[in-house]
Design an enzyme around this catalytic site. Structure first.
Site, PDB file in Angstrom:
ATOM      1  N   ASP A 342      73.556 -37.284  73.220  1.00 32.54           N
ATOM      2  CA  ASP A 342      73.962 -36.903  74.566  1.00 32.54           C
ATOM      3  C   ASP A 342      74.251 -35.405  74.619  1.00 32.54           C
ATOM      4  OD1 ASP A 342      75.059 -37.555  77.306  1.00 32.54           O
ATOM      5  OD2 ASP A 342      76.895 -36.803  76.362  1.00 32.54           O
ATOM      6  N   GLU A 378      68.891 -35.394  74.159  1.00 35.58           N
ATOM      7  CA  GLU A 378      68.969 -35.085  75.585  1.00 35.58           C
ATOM      8  C   GLU A 378      69.105 -33.561  75.636  1.00 35.58           C
ATOM      9  OE1 GLU A 378      71.462 -36.392  79.555  1.00 35.58           O
ATOM     10  OE2 GLU A 378      72.588 -35.970  77.729  1.00 35.58           O
TER      11      GLU A 378
END
Length: 707
Positions: A342, A378
């Site tokens: 993330d 990401e």
């Protein structure tokens, strides 16, 4: 109680069958107490007197799995100097393998007094805190083997443990929403029939429900609020949180592996649940604030490139050790098959700017364990210069946000999108070729947990997040969505037919594009969140997957979408021309028996595209020839790969267009997919070279020619 010196490594609580070794790092603390917690609420404190390189440690014979514990750090509480030790706060072990309970929010878990943030708070937080748990590391893995699915055969499925399973009618009520639910035959059968090879789980590291959300009657449903990087989230366990969650998670991994499905974790190493300078003192802040967090020039405050209040200090050797130890633990002990990171751009911020060659990536590159699993970034954060799509090191794959945006733009009718669409369809060589990566570096997706579901992408122009309690101010305002003429629910049959066609267009485009496709859970059922594009706090039927009832006429759309998605995944799996491991050359491939180019681009008239054709603003249609006889990469034993050839006819105009089958690229073609038909994957008529074919507005036709 006997207390032996113990060892400084490994960090955390390590049970060896006779007792437990405890070790915790803190350079800031003057002394640290280990607190063993008892069922009556009392605690036994043991000072960790042995210290090596700022790691305090002790071995306690007879301390067994299930024992709850925490730490108290005695040391300076001087926020102006970046120090926030406070022995009144019971602290979680950063290396805890399991966590029991939840935070009971109140002033006691904060290091300062409410309304007076400059004043230290000496209220005991222990009665209100979650606690660390000693776990038994032993587990019978049987003959478990990681599937090790090659990227070119991978189909990712992003899912939430609770959201995927909470409403499944075949699951017993007591296991719904848990790790055990993932092992149920009905869930595994759905994944395998869909063609999923890797389950990408949204955060299962132990996370915290924010104080603000709890007060509002909501929760941190998504889980991007980690407090324990080694512990599986206890609320997803069906039968206890004193270590049972570890066994249950391992059992889920074992069952999924047996079905040939890899397990990939969405991990949040960029920040913790302790928030900004007004956040609670739960673990890292109380142990050694300045070693764990990026502090601002005024060390009372935190630098934040994550939008959550803090960022971990990626140039700290202790933070880097924590992350690498965590990653290795999940691979070696929990046997997961990879990670999706993330806000991964934050991990590259050694100083201020994003540094592609930062220490974190150096460590991953040379690590013999972590470097061998799937690593998905990401590739952005909310800091300056944080959008880094295409800039990660060669070992990594990336969520390709440009694929998402371009495919959405094409099908909603945005002008001048053809040139970029051609690049995204063929693996985004402009992003990945220069650094030695291949099309498989691109994780392609149209939707994910963050934003509209597939159904809502074609049903709403605007977000509708009122249920989140933030006056619809939260969530992305620019979604590249199109409601097909009506905002939200409608009975208009033409609008409904167009929406279904658009959903099929997105799924089909995803599956015929080079790269690694990722589906978002429930999109195969046309799941809706009623226009909410930021359901992070909605632990309810709004965000859970609704499983269609075969007998319910209202679920007919869901059943049709499921059948179409299965068929498109199967088409991709059966034909290597859609999942090439090298970029197209745009010419005949050496060493093959085909004198045609490996790819060719045509106008709807069947003429090869010229440079000017790509730049026409109103052009929204083209034909793509994929040559199955010119695949340059060899098979696993060095053998040539031969596949059927395909024509992809994209018509993103709002009106039907006549397409001409190219004259010199095959004498006869069979229509195998037409997204304009209700039975979209039923074989259609045969088409001869030079024939004209009417392609419905906003639809995709796929034609096949046998090798």
């Amino acid at each position: 109680m006997q207390v032996w010196p113990g060892q400084a490594y490994p960090l955390g609580a390590t049970y060896d069958g006779a007792g437990t070794n405890f070790a915790v790092f803190s350079e800031a603390a003057e002394r640290i107490e280990l607190c063993l917690l008892h069922e009556d609420g009392s605690e036994t404190a043991v000072e960790l007197k042995e210290s090596d390189a700022f790691v305090r440690h002790a071995y306690l014979p007879g301390v067994m799995p299930g024992q709850r514990y925490g730490f108290r750090a005695h040391g300076p509480y001087e926020p102006g100097r970046g120090q926030r030790c406070n022995s009144a706060k019971l602290l979680l072990d950063p290396y805890a393998k399991a966590v029991s309970g939840a935070v009971d929010w109140g002033e006691a878990v904060y290091g300062y007094r409410f309304g007076r943030p400059e004043k230290r708070n000496d209220m005991d937080s222990a009665p209100h805190m979650m606690t660390s748990v000693v776990v038994n590391p032993y587990f019978d893995w049987g003959d478990d083997r990681p599937p090790r699915t090659d990227y070119h055969r991978t189909v990712l499925y992003e899912a939430h443990v609770k959201g995927l399973t909470m409403l499944h009618p075949a699951l017993p009520q007591e296991v719904r929403g848990t790790y055990a639910a993932l092992t149920h035959p009905a869930v595994i059968e759905h994944l395998t029939e869909l063609g999923v090879t890797a389950l990408e789980l949204m955060p299962v590291h132990q996370f915290v429900n924010d104080h603000r959300l709890v007060d509002a009657g909501l929760s941190n449903y998504w889980g991007y609020n980690t407090i324990g990087f080694f512990a599986p989230h206890n609320a997803y366990a069906s039968w206890g949180d004193r270590g049972q969650q570890v066994l249950e998670f391992k059992s889920a991994v074992r069952a999924l592996h047996e079905a040939g499905i890899e397990v990939i974790l969405d991990v949040v190493y960029n920040h913790t649940a302790e928030g900004n300078h007004l956040g609670p003192t739960l673990s890292f802040r109380g142990l050694d604030n300045a070693s764990y967090y990026r502090l601002a020039d005024d060390p009372r405050y935190y630098m934040d490139t994550t939008g959550t209040g803090n960022s971990l200090l990626m140039r700290s050797p202790h933070v880097l050790q924590l992350i690498m130890d965590s990653l290795r633990y999940w691979v070696t002990e929990m046997r997961v098959d990879g990670f999706r990171f993330d806000l991964a751009a934050t991990l590259a911020r050694q100083f201020h700017e994003v540094d592609r060659l930062s220490s974190f990536f150096d460590l991953v590159q040379q690590d013999p364990v972590v470097s061998q699993v799937k690593l998905i970034a990401e590739p952005w954060d909310v800091g300056e210069g944080g959008y880094q799509v295409g800039n990660f090191p060669p070992l990594w794959t990336e969520w390709n946000g440009k694929f998402r945006d371009t495919v959405r733009d094409l099908w909603r009718g945005e002008p001048a999108t053809l040139a970029e669409f051609g690049s995204r369809l063929t693996g985004s060589s402009d992003l990945y070729q220069d650094d030695g990566r291949r099309p498989l570096a691109s994780v392609n997706f149209v939707t994910c947990h963050d934003g509209f579901t597939l159904h809502d992408l074609v049903s709403y122009n605007d977000k509708h997040n009122e249920a989140n309690g933030e006056n619809n101010q939260d969530g992305e305002g620019y979604n590249r969505s199109w409601n097909c003429g009506v905002e939200g629910p409608t009975d208009d049959p033409e609008v409904l037919a167009l929406r279904e066609r658009q959903m099929r267009n997105f799924i089909a485009t995803l599956m015929v594009s080079q790269g690694v496709p990722m589906l978002s859970h429930g999109d195969e059922f046309a799941r809706t969140q009623h226009g909410n594009n930021n359901a992070y706090c909605q632990d309810s039927e709004l965000s859970w997957v609704h499983w269609p009832d075969p007998q319910d006429g209202a679920d007919a759309l869901a059943r049709r979408m499921l059948e179409f998605t299965r068929a498109m995944v199967r088409l991709r799996r059966e034909h290597p021309v859609f999942r090439r491991r090298r970029f197209f050359h745009g010419r005949p491939a050496q060493g093959t028996h085909d004198d045609l180019s490996d790819i060719a681009w045509f106008t709807p008239d069947g003429e090869e595209m010229r440079d000017g054709d790509w730049q026409v603003a109103h052009a929204r249609s083209l034909t793509v020839f994929l040559n199955g006889g010119a695949i340059s990469e060899p098979g696993p034993r060095g053998e040539p790969i031969l596949d059927d050839s395909f024509l992809l006819m994209f018509n993103a105009h709002d009106q039907p267009l006549d397409f001409t089958a190219p004259v010199d690229h095959g004498r006869q073609w069979q229509i195998v997919v037409d997204t304009a038909r209700a039975d979209a994957t039923a074989p259609g008529p045969k088409v001869q070279a030079g024939d004209r074919l009417s392609v419905t507005g906003r639809s995709l036709v796929i034609l096949q020619r046998p090798a």
